[in-house]
Design a protein around this motif. Structure first.
Motif, PDB file in Angstrom:
ATOM      1  N   GLY A 117      -6.645  41.864  26.238  1.00 47.31           N
ATOM      2  CA  GLY A 117      -7.059  43.046  26.976  1.00 47.31           C
ATOM      3  C   GLY A 117      -8.398  42.861  27.689  1.00 47.31           C
ATOM      4  N   GLU A 118      -8.616  43.696  28.696  1.00 51.79           N
ATOM      5  CA  GLU A 118      -9.825  43.669  29.516  1.00 51.79           C
ATOM      6  C   GLU A 118     -11.104  43.810  28.679  1.00 51.79           C
ATOM      7  N   GLY A 165     -10.769  39.378  28.619  1.00 57.21           N
ATOM      8  CA  GLY A 165      -9.388  39.057  28.277  1.00 57.21           C
ATOM      9  C   GLY A 165      -8.884  37.718  28.756  1.00 57.21           C
ATOM     10  N   VAL A 166      -9.704  37.024  29.555  1.00 56.71           N
ATOM     11  CA  VAL A 166      -9.284  35.731  30.110  1.00 56.71           C
ATOM     12  C   VAL A 166      -9.794  34.600  29.201  1.00 56.71           C
ATOM     13  N   MET A 172      -2.007  42.181  19.662  1.00 59.95           N
ATOM     14  CA  MET A 172      -2.986  43.116  19.092  1.00 59.95           C
ATOM     15  C   MET A 172      -4.238  43.212  19.974  1.00 59.95           C
ATOM     16  N   LEU A 173      -4.672  42.067  20.497  1.00 59.27           N
ATOM     17  CA  LEU A 173      -5.886  42.077  21.322  1.00 59.27           C
ATOM     18  C   LEU A 173      -5.619  42.603  22.729  1.00 59.27           C
ATOM     19  N   GLY A 200      -7.328  29.824  31.107  1.00 59.24           N
ATOM     20  CA  GLY A 200      -7.594  30.400  32.419  1.00 59.24           C
ATOM     21  C   GLY A 200      -6.795  31.667  32.678  1.00 59.24           C
ATOM     22  N   GLN A 201      -5.843  31.958  31.803  1.00 60.68           N
ATOM     23  CA  GLN A 201      -5.020  33.161  31.999  1.00 60.68           C
ATOM     24  C   GLN A 201      -5.594  34.347  31.238  1.00 60.68           C
ATOM     25  N   LYS A 202      -5.257  35.520  31.723  1.00 65.67           N
ATOM     26  CA  LYS A 202      -5.654  36.744  31.021  1.00 65.67           C
ATOM     27  C   LYS A 202      -4.554  37.058  30.001  1.00 65.67           C
ATOM     28  N   ILE A 203      -4.803  36.719  28.757  1.00 63.02           N
ATOM     29  CA  ILE A 203      -3.770  36.967  27.736  1.00 63.02           C
ATOM     30  C   ILE A 203      -4.189  38.052  26.756  1.00 63.02           C
TER      31      ILE A 203
END
Lengths: 445, 485
Positions: A264-265, A299-300, A406-407, A259-262
């Protein structure tokens, strides 16, 4: 024995005749596979195999076990049924074990190409000769493989579930070696006409020629352009962490991060067995239909995948990604499709003032399971980019890089394409331009 | 079965094979594992089939089948010859094999307690006791334990008259504790990572390991790692535990000495080797105290690379690889031995199963013991790090640049093991590293480790290899490399 649907039906009838378990599941499969291998501009290995298996899972109360054989006479079928039941009865009961699933409906997937199944050793040898001729034209040495085959797999169970899938697969992979350099290219497909071996041989030769007399560039953080095979081999270490059981057991890097944005967009990933560039069956190791699952959106971390038992444990629905039971691992998404964009490799190079182009990575291993730091080497075509142009080949690097970081550093992506590497299963992924990729040391070549 | 194998051999020769060999293999495996207090996998499998490898028109062909009827094996033999003829379409020269005498023999590896005779319930009871000991330690979030038993019978017939039957039993067992806390995952494995210890032995191996007795310490170490200091980055003397040194040997000695890599036939996948031919007998591979052998003979011990004959029918050899630091030997096959002008193969061709061709594989590639105990070695080290149990491993495709991580480490100060270190890692260049070795512990610290998962070849084959090692010290090695920016 090649497994047809009818043969699977007949075999399962025999299994049911001999099985006295409360519930019975049979996995049946066959492979007819050939591989022509070349090196030093000659064919040096050339192999073929025909094989089949029957794997019976017996359920006795809340206990289950599996026994497998590749013998199909009556006595062997009886023996494997008895062995599975006997193994099941000898263990403590598992209160979480579910009954085998009932009948399921599967969306059909056509991944069988007769021309691939019918490829002969002579046809493979002629194709290899062409690749060798391309090598010899520029005084290079070619090594690689050309393989083709047909496989079938069925899962039937005593509650009436019947899943059957057959597909062809072909692969052409080539390394071109020069005195001081090398280049590599590879493609796999259910349809061998999509391999384009001559294109791959030429691409590998061009890389070998362009990276002659590689120079030393110091280790450090660089903008890199990762060709799709390099992207795939890095991402392959990430997606087993998207299994629900891995998160439940806190062995996943996504523990406490769902559920977290870990990322990139610009990172969007799904698991989609139905994608036209994918391969594989429409059902999982228990016979549950595979669903499309959105894993990462902007990103999420949006979703995980779940086998039946994990889904019940985590109070959700199975997604059809379970491994055959019994197993320790639970499930994983194996049909990764990552969004990209329309940028070409040339766009990425042109937009790079100073950077490194990576063809392929090698011997990648996980250094840190939660930070997801991976180490490995570049291989077979590593180039220095300066002023928006490929300048020259460079000696290979070791990297130590968190794939999660990296992502978050992806600046540009190419169109997603069916990609094959050596460290991971095939995926549909784009090339990527990534900033601050951490090369930690150099090797001698 | 011998009749069918002979039929396949006769068919291959009748179809024009100038050399043919047939391998029949019957592989039986039982795998039992537990996880967090419950059985995880309980499975058994059997695979039985035949492979025919031939030279025809001067080129190789191979076909395999599990259709063990006369028509089935004859079809495979005929296909092998057809494939060889297709190979000849792209040959540069005829296959040449170093000569090998005919051997007729029957060998059964010692096995004191047949593992398949041990009731599954007893095995699971033991694994669940280990599991309970691991989970008794607060902070262990995942407890896993497993046993793996294999029984392999194989018959080898060749057109030069060899007729060799071999039978062996292999056993593996081990456990791993995992702890997640504060965004870190740590593991402690016993007696090694990759599933534990594996040897060509029976259930007696499980009894020797004392899995239950070793569980509490490893579980406690696993949890304690969360509070340990990070392994520093820099240059330090290091002492490697014997299992980690076994893997170091595997990656930075065992693979580069495979002569097929050297000659380029693995270039597309497994890679090549820095040990080019001119280096034989001329390269100072290691310091003077380092002696490495590749020894498949039963006298070396019950390793995963122990056998009586390889899969080309060549008797097991004990081959010096590094003698007093000097590079003196490769692992060879009949074809590669002939290619470099050696009179005979040293017997390193091994196939994973009946449906795979033999490739040059490590046998038992071991460092010979030096002297003294680990405690003495630590006592003689002023400032260093002791590293134990592999966590990550990587090396380039010519085997120069390597990096390893271990599960745990301890700082050594003034001859004493002091604070625990988490995330230890080290790296370097193969020959520089081996030349920095200045102490190797003695026979009392030497263990013949089994590496069950060595991959090579296309199609991929997984092979078990053996590596005898005792702890050793290396001077001024780069440490903390995996986490340095």
């Amino acid at each position: 024995m090649f497994l047809s649907r009818q043969r699977a039906e007949e075999l399962f009838k025999k299994v049911l005749k001999y099985s006295t378990a409360d519930e019975t599941e049979a996995m049946m499969g066959s492979t007819s596979y050939s591989l022509t291998r070349f090196a030093n501009n000659t064919i040096h290995q050339n192999v073929s195999e025909d094989g089949a298996y029957l794997s019976v899972r017996a359920v006795a109360g809340q206990r289950t076990a599996r026994a497998s054989t590749n013998k199909f006479d009556e006595a062997s079928i009886r023996q494997v049924c008895e062995a599975a039941l006997s193994l099941a009865r000898l263990q403590p009961s598992d209160p979480d074990l579910l009954p085998v699933p009932g009948p399921q409906t599967f969306r059909s997937i056509e991944r069988h190409y007769e021309e691939t199944a019918a490829l002969t050793p002579q046809a493979r040898a002629e194709t290899v000769k062409s690749a060798i001729a391309r090598a010899e034209k520029d005084h290079l040495t070619a090594a690689g493989i050309f393989s083709s085959g047909l496989s079938a797999q069925a899962i039937f169970n005593s509650r009436g579930l019947k899943s059957f899938h057959e597909e062809t697969l072909s692969e052409f992979s080539v390394t071109m070696l020069g005195e001081s350099s090398s280049g590599w290219a590879k493609r796999t497909s259910p349809n061998w006409h999509e391999l384009e071996p001559e294109v791959l041989a030429d691409r590998a030769a061009t890389k070998a020629l362009a990276s002659r007399e590689p120079r030393e560039v110091p280790a450090g953080k660089y903008t890199v352009i990762l060709e799709p095979a390099a992207v795939l081999d890095l991402l392959g270490f990430l997606f087993f962490d998207f299994g629900g059981l891995a998160v439940h057991e806190k062995r996943s890097c996504l523990t406490d991060r769902v559920g977290q944005k870990i990322f990139g967009e610009n990172i969007n990933v799904r698991d989609d067995v139905f994608h036209p560039l994918q391969s594989g069956a429409a059902s999982d190791g228990e016979g549950i239909p595979r669903r499309r699952v959105k894993l990462v959106e902007k990103g999420v971390v949006k979703n995980l995948v779940y086998a039946r038992q994990t889904a019940r444990l985590m109070k959700t629905q199975p997604t059809g990604h379970g491994f055959p039971l019994p197993n320790e691992y639970g499930e994983a998404p194996m049909n990764i499709v990552m969004d990209g964009s329309r940028k070409t490799a040339e766009d990425m190079i042109r937009s790079t003032e100073r950077g490194i182009l990576v063809t392929r990575l090698w011997y990648i291993r996980e250094v840190d399971p939660y930070k997801k730091i991976l180490t490995g080497m570049t291989r077979d075509g590593t180039f220095w980019i300066e002023g928006g142009e490929l300048r020259y080949g460079v000696k290979n690097f070791r990297f130590n890089q968190s794939v999660i970081e990296m992502l978050n550093q992806v600046e540009m992506m190419g169109p997603p394409q069916r990609t094959s590497g050596e460290e991971s299963f095939d995926m549909v992924v784009p090339a990527m331009k990534v900033r601050d990729f951490n090369f930690s040391s150099l090797t001698k070549f | 079965m011998k009749d069918l194998a002979q039929s396949a051999l006769d068919t291959a020769v009748a179809r024009g094979a100038t050399y043919a060999e047939v391998r029949v293999m019957d592989l039986r495996e039982r795998y039992l594992s537990t996880k967090n207090g419950r059985p995880a996998q309980v499975r058994e499998s059997q695979s039985y089939g035949l492979g025919v490898r031939v030279v025809a028109d001067g080129a190789w062909g191979f076909a395999s089948t599990d259709d063990l009827t006369r028509p089935g094996v004859d079809k495979a033999a005929a296909l092998a010859v057809e494939i060889a003829r297709a190979s000849a379409l792209a040959k540069k020269q005829d296959v040449q094999l170093a000569p090998e005498e005919k051997h007729v023999d029957n060998w059964v590896a010692p096995c004191r307690i047949a593992p398949f005779s041990i009731p599954v319930s007893s095995c699971l009871d033991l694994l669940l006791k280990v599991d309970a000991e691991l989970r008794r330690v607060q902070g262990v979030t995942l407890a896993e334990a497993a046993m793996d038993f294999r029984h392999i019978e194989q018959l080898f017939l060749s057109s030069n008259g060899s007729d060799i039957y071999q039978s062996k039993t292999q056993t593996g067992a081990g456990f791993v504790a995992t702890s997640f806390a504060a965004n870190e995952i740590h593991k402690r494995s016993y007696p090694n990572s990759f599933g534990g210890q594996y040897q060509t032995k029976g259930y007696e191996l499980v009894e020797e390991l004392d899995l239950v007795g070793n569980a509490p310490r490893h579980a406690e170490e696993c949890v304690a790692l969360h509070k340990a200091d990070q392994c520093p980055s820099g240059v330090k003397d290091i002492i490697l535990g014997s299992s980690q040194l076994g893997l170091q040997i595997h990656e930075s000695v065992g693979h580069p000495i495979e002569l097929d890599r050297v000659l380029g036939t693995e270039a597309n996948f497994a890679g090549m080797s820095f040990l080019t031919l001119e280096k034989l007998n001329h390269l100072k591979y290691a310091s003077d105290i380092v002696n490495v052998v590749a020894d498949a003979t039963p006298a070396h011990g019950p390793g995963l690379g122990t056998f009586a004959y390889d899969d080309e029918g060549v008797p097991a050899h004990a081959t010096p690889i590094i003698k007093d630091g000097q590079f003196v030997g490769y692992l060879t096959s009949r074809e590669t031995a002939a290619a470099v002008g050696q009179a005979r193969s040293n017997g390193a061709m091994r196939a994973e199963s009946w449906n795979r061709i033999p490739l040059i594989r490590m046998t038992n590639v071991s460092i010979l013991p030096g002297s003294g105990k680990l405690d003495d070695l630590i006592a003689s080290t002023d400032d260093g790090i002791y590293m134990e149990t592999n966590r990550s491993w990587s090396i380039d495709d010519r085997r120069y640049n390597f990096q390893f991580g271990t599960e745990i480490g301890w700082e050594i100060k003034g001859g004493k093991k002091t604070r625990m270190l988490k995330n230890p890692s080290y790296g370097g260049i193969t020959t520089e590293f081996w030349n920095s070795c200045d102490a190797i512990c003695g026979p009392e610290e030497w263990t013949l480790w089994g590496t069950p998962n060595c991959g090579k070849g296309q199609p991929m084959q997984t092979m078990g290899t053996g590596h005898g090692a005792s702890p050793a010290r290396f001077r001024q090695v780069k440490v903390g490399v995996a986490y340095s920016e």
